[in-house]
Scaffold this motif. Structure first.
Motif, short mmCIF file in Angstrom:
data_model
loop_
_atom_site.label_atom_id
_atom_site.label_comp_id
_atom_site.label_asym_id
_atom_site.label_seq_id
_atom_site.Cartn_x
_atom_site.Cartn_y
_atom_site.Cartn_z
N LEU A 27 0.83 -1.20 0.00
CA LEU A 27 0.00 0.00 0.00
C LEU A 27 0.86 1.25 0.00
N PHE A 37 -1.63 6.36 -0.91
CA PHE A 37 -1.68 4.90 -0.83
C PHE A 37 -1.85 4.34 -2.24
N ASN A 39 -3.98 2.93 -4.79
CA ASN A 39 -5.44 3.04 -4.87
C ASN A 39 -6.03 2.41 -6.11
N LYS A 65 -4.01 -4.74 -3.35
CA LYS A 65 -4.48 -4.11 -2.11
C LYS A 65 -4.62 -2.61 -2.36
N CYS A 66 -5.77 -2.04 -2.00
CA CYS A 66 -6.02 -0.62 -2.25
C CYS A 66 -6.59 0.05 -1.01
N VAL A 67 -6.23 1.31 -0.82
CA VAL A 67 -6.86 2.16 0.19
C VAL A 67 -7.27 3.46 -0.47
N PHE A 88 -10.51 0.17 2.58
CA PHE A 88 -9.65 -0.88 2.03
C PHE A 88 -10.49 -1.81 1.18
N CYS A 296 -2.45 -1.67 6.33
CA CYS A 296 -1.53 -0.53 6.31
C CYS A 296 -0.33 -0.78 7.21
N ASP A 299 2.14 -3.18 5.90
CA ASP A 299 2.95 -2.62 4.81
C ASP A 299 3.82 -1.45 5.25
#
Length: 886
Positions: A27, A37, A39, A65-67, A88, A296, A299
């Motif tokens: 992230l 992040f 995204n 993985k996304c935020v 997330f 988060c 990472d």
């Protein structure tokens, strides 16, 4: 299918169609300052889309993985209120880097959704950009009825990663979730409500938008697609909301069990407004935010006060607030994030590796929030007392929300109980201003665009690097000469220029290691290389000046690096690897590189960690590194496929770009990393390593600086010399320095204690005379006195002594020192209902250009204008009289 099975089926489908499965990036994207992040799935492929990087594969697929909780893409305020918004989430994607385009992308999407996953066509809708007739016809050819293909403008069907960067027209696929098919109408697409949702976006990447908003064509048309795993899971598992899928619902059930409440799911559309619905909303927020928090921290992102660290803290505190609302007592959030690790640990083993760190960080933040919440409520009560009228300012409400984490409903509740309202319109303006600042601060970071001249040179031929085997290479040929970015045919003495060779032993700056310096020379000319860098993948550029002679394209030269300088750099680079490994052993697997500098004179290593190193940790890291140096272990290098290298346990380093085959540098039994830099032959060549400093450079990021070899030896000499000098001044030997320092400090403390006692006696005697000057203000005894040479503790003691002699009253002490003023107000217990020391000292402080406050019985303040001290003391009586009259 379970969520995990859906993820795997997507990846397998595209692997069977010639795509390389690529692991999700972290992230935290250290090489892309345009993003808080990761995204979107395409983030880690950005340089491929821009043409700045090439890889062996031209088709890829991933589950990223996304935020989305900051910057342009920010879904934070919608979480829990809608069926589909999350901080997330996982984005499934397939990508083409100049390989296939619209026809294949649409064909793959249709085949997967309709043929493989058996989604009914009558529930699917397809959108295209206003004038994209090609995409319209391709959907028709795939099998979509024309009346189910809709056209939309730029807002809906032109995708961009951020304010700047890759972008292009897109085609979206939407799905109708409702039970009543008569309501399955075009108006629902991109309309309000959750009946028809977007499930897949196919972006036809054709442009790059710069900081000025101008679109530039990309080198080759490409494809970037994204499908939310949670959304497609909801469809395939026949759920109305993402929160009901097996990816999130188990977390909600765990929260419900934790707080002893029942979760009332919403499977019939709409969000009820009763108490059960509010509780369910809180549980959805907590479940979502627990996922974001766990991923988060795993990472290397830790809660803090700026940038992404601040966003994470905000996410965590929202979850903590909802937990308190449900009656959970701190600390509790670590139990929920631990459940997330258990649920998601199989597809994401980094969660399991960082489990202890996640628990420690979350518990610490939980306790801190509990304390901050208490402080926030007290601050709100102070604001109510100072508010003129009955409306709390929007700026004050926003400060309570932003700084103390008080939610809007709590602010409203406390305010209404005291007969106040809140300027929520002003609050909204403050919130929007903060968002604007955040957008602007990130908008300015444009992605580095490779200049055309360098891109062309890289495409024509790559520079062969010979520097692993030798420090000097003969017979190298000049490919290109550049002056101010333009090609020239020749260089003469004194010319500042850049030289591109067919082969070179010069290492180009990369991965934290600075570039080599040295000379390029022939029998009649010499070019002094001051800097070596790589503006495009595979291209090495030597920047410097012609010392004498002339150079022409095609000339044959000898390239010779500064060998002594390279040796110092090599020692520091291998030392960095040893330091990284030692930090992971001592602090834990959460330690990840966040930046580095490998220079001849020192090394600098930035890493993710949430606390300063203790003395024991500091010494153990240093000991482990130097033990490895003394072992004189051979440093091994090997070229192998990237996947094989990662599976073997090799760590990736900050700042590196990796192709399909990578160089692995290892110290057997201790360190194993992917690295293209230069290293010593054996660890003993480092000599020794000495850590110089450990400091914090950002929330959750620390920096160690160290020296090796001769630099470490010289540091030891300096420290030894300083110790000897200090010992001589204290009339002892270096071995006896600590006991002697302890004796001297004890003598100083005793002398200071004696001096303080003398000062107190003098002050008491002087103040005792002041008792005769007590004035009565509305039957209250008031004593003012200017004192000298007292510290804060002594002033408080003196005030207590005087008040004890007065029995009841007010004591005000003032002291001027070095142009600054210190004020103290002490009010007896019997008067606390009539007088407030904090308010009194606050008004006096204004006179001397300062501010302050405190408890009703004791308060202190400071000021900058000592010339008005007498005026402040004279005002004591007037202010006291006014307060007694209220």
């Amino acid at each position: 299918m379970t969520g995990h099975e859906i993820r795997q089926k997507f990846l397998d489908f595209f692997a069977q169609n010639g795509h390389r499965i690529v692991k999700s990036s972290p992230l935290l994207l250290p090489n892309d300052p345009t993003l808080l992040f990761a995204n979107a799935g395409m983030n880690q492929f950005k340089n491929l889309f821009l043409g700045n990087e090439k890889r062996e594969y031209r088709r890829a697929t991933s589950s990223q993985k996304c935020v989305r909780a900051g910057g342009k893409h920010n879904d934070l305020d919608e979480v829990g209120r809608t069926a589909r918004h999350h901080t997330f989430f996982e984005m499934l994607g397939n990508f083409s880097f100049g390989d296939y385009f619209k026809a294949e992308a649409i064909g793959f999407a249709w085949h997967l959704l309709v043929t493989e996953l058996h989604l009914p066509i009558e529930r699917l809708w397809f959108t295209v950009y206003t004038n994209d007739d090609e995409a319209f016809e391709l959907w028709k050819a795939a099998g979509a009825p024309a009346d189910r293909i809709l056209r939309f403008a730029e807002k809906e069907n032109f995708w961009e990663m951020g304010e700047i960067g890759p972008c292009g027209p897109c085609s979206e696929i939407h799905y109708y979730l409702g039970d009543d098919m008569s309501l399955n109408t075009p108006e629902k697409v991109n309309g309000p409500g959750d009946d028809t949702i977007e499930i897949w976006n196919l972006v036809f990447m054709q442009y790059e938008r710069d900081a000025n908003g101008t679109l530039h064509p990309l080198p080759a048309p490409s494809v970037d697609t994204g499908m939310g795993l949670e959304r497609i899971a909801a469809i395939l598992q026949h759920k109305r909301t993402n929160y009901e899928t097996d990816l999130i619902r188990p977390i909600i059930d765990f929260i419900a069990q934790l707080c002893g409440r029942t979760y009332h799911s919403v499977e019939t559309g709409g969000i009820p407004t009763d108490q059960d619905s509010e509780n369910a909303f809180s549980m959805r927020v907590m479940a979502d935010h627990a996922r974001a928090t766990a991923f988060c921290i795993a990472d290397g992102i830790f809660p803090g006060n700026d940038g992404r660290a601040y966003v994470l803290r905000k996410i965590m505190r929202r979850a903590l607030w909802h937990g308190h609302r449900l009656g959970l007592a701190s600390p509790f959030f670590h139990r929920i994030t631990s459940f997330v690790v258990e649920l998601m640990g199989e597809p994401y083993p980094e969660l399991v590796a960082a489990q202890d760190t996640i628990q420690q960080v979350v518990t610490t933040e939980d306790r801190l929030f509990s304390s901050t919440l208490t402080s926030g409520v007290k601050r709100l009560e102070d604001i109510l007392k100072k508010t003129e009228g009955t409306e709390i300012k929007g700026s004050d409400a926003f400060m309570l929300y932003d700084t103390y984490g008080l939610r809007e409903d709590l602010i409203t509740y406390i305010a209404e109980r005291s007969g106040y309202t809140v300027d929520w319109e002003g609050f909204g303006a403050e919130l929007e201003e903060q968002r604007r600042r955040a957008r602007e601060s990130w908008k300015g970071f444009a992605a580095r665009k490779v200049e055309e001249v360098y891109r062309t040179l890289a495409e024509q031929a790559t520079t062969i690097f010979t520097g692993y085997e030798e420090t000097g290479t003969t017979g190298v040929r000049i490919r290109t000469l550049l002056v101010d970015g333009a090609a020239v045919s020749a260089l003469s003495e004194g010319a500042e220029a850049e030289v591109v060779l067919d082969r070179t032993p010069f290492y180009a700056e990369s991965g934290g290691q600075i570039g080599d310096s040295g000379v390029l020379e022939s029998d009649i000319a010499r070019f002094r290389v001051r800097q070596t860098y790589s503006p495009a993948t595979g291209l090495t550029v030597h920047r410097g000046v012609v010392e004498y002679g002339t150079f022409k394209c095609g000339d044959l030269l000898t390239a010779q690096i500064d060998h002594a300088r390279r040796n110092r750099v090599r020692a520091n680079h291998t030392g960095t690897h040893l330091l990284h490994a030692a930090l992971q052993q001592v602090l834990g697997p959460h330690v990840k590189q966040a930046g580095s500098l490998v220079a001849p004179e020192r090394l600098r290593f930035d890493f993710t960690h949430f606390a300063p190193l203790t003395e024991e940790q500091f010494l153990e890291v240093e000991r482990l590194v130097n033990v490895e140096i003394l072992r004189n272990e051979h440093v091994h290098t090997a070229l192998m496929p990237l996947e094989e290298a990662v599976n073997s346990g090799a760590m990736a380093l900050f700042g590196e770009k990796y192709g399909d085959h990578v160089r692995v540098v290892s110290v057997p039994g201790f360190s194993r990393e992917l690295c293209g830099g230069t290293h010593v032959r054996a660890t003993g060549d480092i000599g020794m390593l000495k850590i110089v400093s450990d400091s914090s450079i950002a929330a959750g990021v620390r920096r160690i600086e160290a020296v090796t070899g001769v630099g470490a030896f010289e540091r030891f000499q300096v420290v030894e010399s300083q110790l000897a000098a200090v010992a001589q001044r204290l009339n002892t030997s270096p071995d006896g320095l600590l006991p002697q320092v302890d004796r001297v400090l004890a003598q100083l403390r005793a002398a200071q204690k004696e001096l303080d006692a003398i000062k107190m006696k003098l002050a008491s005697a002087t103040a005792g005379d002041a008792l005769t000057r007590i004035r009565s203000v509305k039957d209250v005894s008031v004593l003012t006195q200017q004192v000298e040479n007292l510290d804060a503790g002594a002033r408080r003691n003196l005030a207590d002594e005087l008040l004890g002699k007065m029995k009841s009253g007010v004591v005000v002490l003032a002291q001027a020192e070095d142009g600054k003023v210190s004020l103290l107000v002490r009010v007896s217990e019997s008067l606390k209902g009539r007088l407030h020391a904090g308010r009194l000292v606050g008004q006096l402080a204004v006179i001397v250009g300062g501010k302050g406050g405190g408890r009703p019985d004791l308060a202190e303040a400071g000021g900058r204008d000592a010339s008005r001290l007498g005026e402040a003391l004279d005002a004591v009586y007037t202010v006291t009289e006014q307060m007694l009259g209220e």
